[in-house]
Design an enzyme around this catalytic site. Structure first.
Site, short mmCIF file in Angstrom:
data_model
loop_
_atom_site.label_atom_id
_atom_site.label_comp_id
_atom_site.label_asym_id
_atom_site.label_seq_id
_atom_site.Cartn_x
_atom_site.Cartn_y
_atom_site.Cartn_z
N ASN A 16 0.83 -1.21 0.00
CA ASN A 16 0.00 0.00 0.00
C ASN A 16 0.86 1.26 0.00
O ASN A 16 0.85 2.06 0.91
CB ASN A 16 -0.99 0.01 1.17
CG ASN A 16 -0.35 -0.22 2.52
OD1 ASN A 16 0.69 -0.86 2.63
ND2 ASN A 16 -0.96 0.31 3.56
N ASP A 74 -3.13 -4.75 2.49
CA ASP A 74 -2.89 -4.02 3.75
C ASP A 74 -3.32 -2.56 3.71
O ASP A 74 -3.12 -1.87 2.73
CB ASP A 74 -1.41 -4.08 4.15
CG ASP A 74 -1.22 -3.55 5.55
OD1 ASP A 74 -2.10 -3.79 6.39
OD2 ASP A 74 -0.21 -2.89 5.82
N HIS A 154 -1.82 -8.03 12.22
CA HIS A 154 -2.06 -7.12 13.35
C HIS A 154 -3.46 -7.20 13.97
O HIS A 154 -4.24 -6.26 13.85
CB HIS A 154 -1.72 -5.68 12.98
CG HIS A 154 -2.17 -5.23 11.60
ND1 HIS A 154 -3.48 -5.11 11.26
CD2 HIS A 154 -1.47 -4.88 10.49
CE1 HIS A 154 -3.58 -4.70 10.02
NE2 HIS A 154 -2.38 -4.56 9.53
N ASN A 200 -3.95 2.11 13.10
CA ASN A 200 -5.04 1.27 12.63
C ASN A 200 -4.54 -0.17 12.48
O ASN A 200 -3.66 -0.41 11.69
CB ASN A 200 -5.53 1.80 11.27
CG ASN A 200 -6.76 1.08 10.81
OD1 ASN A 200 -7.38 0.35 11.57
ND2 ASN A 200 -7.10 1.26 9.55
N ASP A 227 4.16 -3.53 11.67
CA ASP A 227 3.23 -2.62 10.99
C ASP A 227 3.85 -1.22 10.91
O ASP A 227 3.17 -0.20 11.04
CB ASP A 227 1.87 -2.56 11.70
CG ASP A 227 0.76 -2.12 10.75
OD1 ASP A 227 0.99 -2.11 9.53
OD2 ASP A 227 -0.34 -1.78 11.24
N HIS A 231 5.42 8.50 9.32
CA HIS A 231 4.68 9.67 8.87
C HIS A 231 5.41 10.94 9.28
O HIS A 231 6.05 10.99 10.33
CB HIS A 231 3.27 9.69 9.46
CG HIS A 231 2.36 8.66 8.86
ND1 HIS A 231 1.85 8.80 7.60
CD2 HIS A 231 1.92 7.48 9.33
CE1 HIS A 231 1.11 7.72 7.32
NE2 HIS A 231 1.15 6.91 8.36
#
Lengths: 351, 332
Positions: A16, A74, A154, A200, A227, A231
């Protein structure tokens, strides 16, 4: 590099990205980039549908030939159960496992944190546990009817643990994974509206964390994964609703495992190694995750007793979005060796 | 006296702070009612209103409250400002802070935005409604209105009827009423109440009569039409027949019960016209009390700032530890 610092010698990268990894050319590109720049092994994962739009299948076969280790949507679930079932059938032809991110968007309804007492106290829209669990249940059923190797990514809720436990009791081919933040923190951490706690699936309630720890102990959950989602600060120092989901995890995973699982006597040090190394290798069908003569020398050496405070500033990851800054932990990666080459030396990344 | 530089929610106010706002509001109300008592005590202070969400009464109420105290009130027309060019909330706040505003009033559709602004500016921030979280000045004016009639909160039964799940007004009122010793019952369709709200001390029921029974205060909430589009109830006709309060239903409440509503009212939906305009209704009084309560808050926050200037307390350094953390992490 963040992976090496965190003691990972092989990582799987999710599709993704922008653009979505949905064809063999992008897989080749990632492999080429990794060969040139990466200090650890990189195994790409391909998307299930083109552009992750949930409409038509990605070039699963061609990507398999190019060397993907699994397929996954994902970041979301394939909404159309019929299409997912076809993808599962198709993927099993290449012996590719399907990695499921479980989330029914119609049940999420704009939520940003765990639905529960904490969300109620601080006035935030909640993400209910059932939004994850209905998809876990659906994917287990579809894996049963297609015979594909299903891996649930996850998981975060007590209900998901139960569903997987039941599937395993029936002898089904399903594996499950949890992220360190889901056994280290509860939704209480969201109280100050710090968007570094936004991820998430979201941080869940105490009862979920407890049931996840128990599932780790019972080996219902056999894999710990990060995961890892970097950012920029601007995507985090803003309105909580607007902030991006996700935290970085590579450089804190091992210490959190040692601190919250081994030190608390949930699992043994060897079991932690299995969940972070042997079991993932087994799932991917690669000949790694063991220390034997004649095997590739991918080795991580850890000082399990070193205590320190996590300092996001010291991360080699470009992004510092972690809720664990200042968190006291035990266990430090001292050396990371990839194919016989030392890439982390006494805790420091080699040039 | 208020403890903090900002007014972000009722959740973090002490009962003493709430009562001191109410008592100050009593004095402020005299200024509205009597022109001779008006004085420009705050004429050297500046206040800006930032409304990221539409509002008539709250914005006008803050503007009038500021003017009655003599403060200079400016509105950042959000629709015509740099916000439209994509400026972030934090950048907008810091820019206004540099211009020397003492008070910033913010309304925003997202939870936690007042907190975000507060930890990035020196000005005192007043939350005029953030997402589904809190609307403290509305709750304070409701509490003030209840206090004027009942003089006490202990053991009052307050029934709040309507869309509880999306109501910051309901939440702020629950926090305040519980702190002051009242009993709160919330009532509405099951799709518009999250059961977890019981953790705030409110009782939940979907039976309107049970909610109204022996209530001292009945508070109606505005039902928003977009909720129906979201599939949360079938239509307004069904809503008003099952959850609308009318004259007959008001008989279940105590004889001297009062009726409140934060406005704007959908006549004939959540409340029938005869009770909106009836003797028990204090809906118009609430509007006047809103100005008084906001005058009180502005006055008390300025008092707090004056004290901080004397003691040289730097809020932005001590309060905004998260911002500090950000800075430490990203600079240097």
């Amino acid at each position: 590099m963040a992976a090496a610092k965190g003691g990972f010698t092989t990582i799987c990268c999710m599709p993704n990205t922008n653009p979505v990894v949905d064809n063999e050319i992008l897989v080749e590109y990632i492999k080429m980039k990794a060969e040139r720049e990466a200090v650890v092994n990189v195994l790409p994962i391909g998307s299930i549908t083109k552009g992750q739009k949930g409409e038509e299948l990605s070039n699963i076969g061609l990507m398999a030939q190019a060397g993907i280790c699994a397929i996954s949507e994902d970041g979301k679930s394939v909404e159309n159960a019929g299409l997912l079932k076809k993808a599962m059938k198709y993927a099993s032809m290449f012996n590719l496992p399907v990695f499921s991110h479980c989330e029914d968007m119609s049940l999420v309804g704009g939520g940003v944190m765990n639905a529960g007492e904490m969300a109620q106290r601080i006035g935030m829209k909640g993400i209910s546990a059932d939004s994850e669990e209905v998809i876990v249940a659906r994917d287990i059923i579809l894996a049963r009817s297609t015979g594909v190797k299903l891996h649930i990514c996850h998981i975060s809720t007590e209900g998901s643990v139960q569903l997987i436990r039941e599937a395993k009791l029936r002898g089904e081919k399903v594996t499950a994974e949890v992220c360190p933040h889901h056994f280290s923190l509860t939704d209480e951490a969201v109280e100050g509206y710090d968007a570094n706690t936004k991820m998430n699936p979201p941080l869940r309630a105490k009862k979920d964390v407890e049931s996840i720890k128990k599932a780790l102990k019972d080996n219902i959950i056999e894999i710990i994964a990060t995961d890892h989602a970097p950012h920029h600060i601007d995507e985090k120092n803003c309105e909580y609703d607007k902030a991006a989901f996700g935290i970085v995890g590579l450089e804190t995973a091992l210490a959190l495992g040692i601190t919250h699982l081994v030190e608390e006597d949930i699992i043994s040090p060897l079991e932690l190694i299995e969940k972070m190394s042997t079991n993932p290798a087994k799932l991917l069908g690669i000949d790694k995750g063991s220390l034997e003569v004649g095997k590739v020398a991918d080795i991580t050496i850890v000082d399990p007793n070193e205590e320190y405070l996590i300092d996001a500033n010291s991360f080699v990851s470009k992004s510092k979005n972690t809720p664990f800054n200042g968190h006291k932990v035990k266990g430090k990666v001292k050396y990371t060796i990839v194919a016989g080459k030392i890439v982390v030396d006494n805790g420091e990344l080699m040039d | 006296m208020l403890e903090n530089k900002d007014l972000l929610g009722i959740k973090n106010l002490s009962p003493f702070e709430i009562l001191s706002i109410i008592h100050t509001a009593e004095k402020m109300k005299l200024r509205i009612n009597n022109k001779k008592l008006r004085e420009n005590t705050l004429e050297n202070y500046n206040m800006v209103t930032l409304f990221y969400e539409n509002s008539t009464r709250t914005k006008m109420s803050f503007t009038m409250a500021g003017k009655y105290t003599g403060a200079r009130v400016t509105d950042l027309g959000v629709a015509t400002s740099s916000v439209n060019k994509g400026e972030s909330l934090v950048d907008t706040g810091v820019t206004l802070d540099q211009m020397g505003f003492d008070i910033m009033v913010i309304r925003h559709s997202m939870t936690g935005t007042a907190n975000l602004l507060a930890r990035n500016v020196n000005a005192s921030v007043i939350n005029a409604g953030d997402g589904i979280n809190e609307h403290p000045t509305q709750a304070l004016l409701d509490l003030f209105t209840i206090y004027e009639k009942k003089k006490n909160f202990k053991d009052l039964k307050v029934a709040i009827i309507g869309d509880i799940a999306h109501s910051r007004v309901a939440r702020s009122n629950i926090f305040g009423l519980k702190k002051l010793g009242a009993e709160v019952v919330v009532c509405g369709p099951a799709t518009l109440i999250d059961k977890n709200i019981e953790c705030l001390g409110a009782k939940v029921t979907t039976d309107l009569k049970e909610a109204l029974k022996d209530a001292d205060v009945v508070m109606g909430l505005r039902i928003q039409l977009e909720r129906q589009k979201g599939g949360l109830f079938p239509d307004l006709r069904e809503y008003s027949q099952i959850f609308g309060v009318n004259k007959d239903l008001m008989k279940y409440a105590k004889e001297d019960a009062i009726l409140l509503h934060p406005g704007p009212v959908n006549r004939g939906v959540e409340l029938s016209t005869d009770i909106i305009d009836g003797e028990q209704s204090l809906i118009n009084e609430q509007v006047k009390n809103g100005v008084a309560v906001r005058m009180a808050i502005i006055d008390l926050l300025i008092e707090r700032r004056k004290k901080d200037e004397v003691t040289n307390t730097k809020w932005s350094a001590s309060e905004s530890f998260i911002q500090d953390r950000w800075e430490k992490r990203y600079t240097g």
